[in-house]
Motif scaffolding. Structure first.
Motif, short mmCIF file in Angstrom:
data_model
loop_
_atom_site.label_atom_id
_atom_site.label_comp_id
_atom_site.label_asym_id
_atom_site.label_seq_id
_atom_site.Cartn_x
_atom_site.Cartn_y
_atom_site.Cartn_z
N GLN A 80 5.11 9.28 11.58
CA GLN A 80 4.20 10.41 11.71
C GLN A 80 3.81 10.97 10.35
N TYR A 81 4.76 10.97 9.43
CA TYR A 81 4.47 11.43 8.06
C TYR A 81 3.37 10.58 7.44
N ILE A 82 3.49 9.27 7.60
CA ILE A 82 2.50 8.36 7.02
C ILE A 82 1.16 8.49 7.75
N LYS A 83 1.21 8.64 9.04
CA LYS A 83 -0.03 8.82 9.80
C LYS A 83 -0.77 10.07 9.36
N LEU A 84 -0.04 11.18 9.23
CA LEU A 84 -0.67 12.44 8.90
C LEU A 84 -1.15 12.50 7.45
N ASN A 85 -0.40 11.88 6.54
CA ASN A 85 -0.72 11.98 5.12
C ASN A 85 -1.67 10.89 4.63
N ILE B 239 6.78 6.90 -1.62
CA ILE B 239 7.44 7.99 -0.90
C ILE B 239 8.90 8.02 -1.29
N LEU B 240 9.36 9.13 -1.84
CA LEU B 240 10.77 9.32 -2.18
C LEU B 240 11.46 9.99 -1.00
N VAL B 241 12.51 9.38 -0.50
CA VAL B 241 13.23 9.90 0.67
C VAL B 241 14.45 10.69 0.20
N SER B 242 14.58 11.90 0.70
CA SER B 242 15.78 12.68 0.37
C SER B 242 16.99 12.07 1.07
N TYR C 7 7.11 13.19 -1.39
CA TYR C 7 8.51 13.53 -1.08
C TYR C 7 8.67 13.70 0.43
N PHE C 8 9.62 12.95 1.00
CA PHE C 8 9.90 13.03 2.43
C PHE C 8 11.28 13.64 2.61
N ASN C 9 11.32 14.83 3.17
CA ASN C 9 12.57 15.56 3.35
C ASN C 9 13.17 15.21 4.71
N ASP D 17 0.83 -1.20 0.00
CA ASP D 17 0.00 0.00 0.00
C ASP D 17 0.87 1.25 0.00
N ILE D 18 2.04 1.14 0.63
CA ILE D 18 3.02 2.24 0.65
C ILE D 18 4.39 1.66 0.32
N VAL D 19 5.12 2.34 -0.56
CA VAL D 19 6.49 1.96 -0.89
C VAL D 19 7.40 3.14 -0.56
N VAL D 20 8.39 2.89 0.25
CA VAL D 20 9.39 3.91 0.61
C VAL D 20 10.66 3.62 -0.18
#
Length: 407
Positions: free
Chosen positions: A377-382, A305-308, A345-347, A262-265
């Motif tokens: 928290q990013y995933i929870k909020l988004n 989610i693309l991680v910087s 995008y996750f900074n 469901d989510i790919v980091v």
């Protein structure tokens, strides 16, 4: 970090390994779980490695050999003992973590062609009389990213049985390199931020498809013959043992073996950015664009989610500053796809400080916890995912406290 098997006899009561903590040896004693083969022992009942009651976590090939970071298995059982037989493709002395239900992780070294008993009536918190606590669950994970195990069979008492556990309704996959695999963290794979992210939710399936030194671009990086744009589609990683077993013909991974993510980091590019590997900015950008499209084709309903890249810290003036790598390229990939709604995008800027990076340029255990916590928290909020871990230990040996009032 490497774990070394004990030189003690297999008949000894304990096995040991070496963990270096800030350059000093941390005293560790792991139980020796080795027992004699139970193949002809009528007091045991054996399930083959293909038994439907066994849930494999992460990537395992058709020979039931584990690959990538923190693969494992999980099942419920009724009875008073559980053992597992390991096949000849098991790495010598590989450290595995295991636990009963939601108890703390325990560790032991296993090796090829051996049998290990993980549960008995004397195991901590084992209870045969309280019916409400039955059945119980055993989970086992490989800690090291470079080693692996082969399952030959699972054994329970002759009057007992295994019970298949249902999968959680949500799934997350982390695709990366050494930063995601947990290299140089205390317990490597199960100390990584990727582990903390997946296990920290407590109510999701998660897989860590990461290996140290690997590039995003399909080129040889630090001895890894292929990059993730090729290797991600295969069951095995790029380790020396994979080359030994499969040479240049690895098994293609059947994504239907696991729930669709469901989510790919995606956290890739640190190795591409090293001049040693001769990856140009243009090649990196093009490969990233193609890889995101490939992941989307495999998981058409996944959020990506693309991680910087944090890329360490350097002294600046009287303090330190976080570096970066392929900043513009990763942002360009995000901008290219953001209209689709499935790329994010996750900074990482500001999450860690310079003392969260160890001498080998990788996060400390605390650094991994920070990244995992912010991603959760990013995933929870988004995406509205709720935090479901309500007690079971996530990362081992991170319980610290001070009970001195004055010092």
């Amino acid at each position: 970090m490497r774990f070394f098997s004990s030189t003690l006899s297999l008949l000894a009561a304990v096995a040991s390994a070496t963990i270096l903590q800030n350059g000093q040896v941390r005293d560790m004693v792991f139980l020796d779980t080795t027992i004699a083969s139970v193949a002809s022992d009528r007091s045991w009942r054996t399930y083959g490695p293909s038994a439907s009651e066994i849930s494999y976590k992460g990537r395992w090939d058709s020979k039931h050999i584990s690959w990538w970071s923190a693969p494992g298995l999980k099942f419920s059982f009724i009875g008073d003992k559980v053992a597992i037989g390991f096949g000849n493709y098991t790495s010598p002395g590989v450290l595995v973590a295991y636990r009963l239900d939601g108890q703390d992780w325990m560790f032991t070294n296993v090796t090829a062609n051996s049998t290990h008993q993980f549960i008995s009536s004397t195991t901590t918190s084992f209870n045969l009389t309280t019916q409400a606590q039955l059945p119980q669950t055993l989970e086992l994970r490989v800690t090291n990213w470079a080693y692996g195990i082969q399952i030959a069979g699972v054994h329970v008492s002759s009057s007992s049985k295994l019970i298949k556990l249902p999968n959680y309704s949500k799934t997350i996959e982390i695709i990366g390199d050494s930063l995601s695999a947990g290299q140089y963290a205390t317990y490597e794979g199960i100390s990584s931020y990727a582990w903390g992210l997946g296990a920290g939710f407590g109510n999701v399936e998660f897989f860590i498809t990461a290996y140290p030194g690997i590039c995003l671009v399909d080129t040889n990086c630090w001895g890894n013959p292929r990059g993730q744009t090729y290797q991600w589609y295969h069951a095995s990683d790029t380790s020396g043992r994979a080359v030994e077993i499969y040479n240049d013909n690895p098994e293609v991974w059947d994504f239907r073996k696991r729930p669709a993510a469901d989510i790919v980091v995606i956290n890739l590019g640190t190795n591409d950015n090293n001049t040693h590997n001769n990856v140009t900015n243009e090649k990196f950008l093009q490969s990233y664009l193609e890889f995101v499209q490939g992941v989307h084709q495999v998981y058409p309903y996944a959020q990506i989610i693309l991680v910087s890249l944090w890329n360490g810290f350097s002294p600046v003036g009287n303090s330190y500053a976080q570096g970066g790598a392929f900043i513009e390229e990763i942002e360009e990939v995000y901008n290219y796809y953001k209209h689709t709604g499935f790329v994010h995008y996750f900074n990482t800027t500001g999450i860690m400080q310079h003392n969260d990076i160890g001498p080998q340029y990788h996060p400390t255990d605390v650094g991994h916890v920070k990244v995992a916590s912010h991603l959760m928290q990013y995933i929870k909020l988004n995406f509205g995912w709720e935090l479901g871990a309500t007690g079971p230990e996530v990362q081992h040996d991170t319980l610290y406290w001070n009970d001195q009032q004055n010092y």
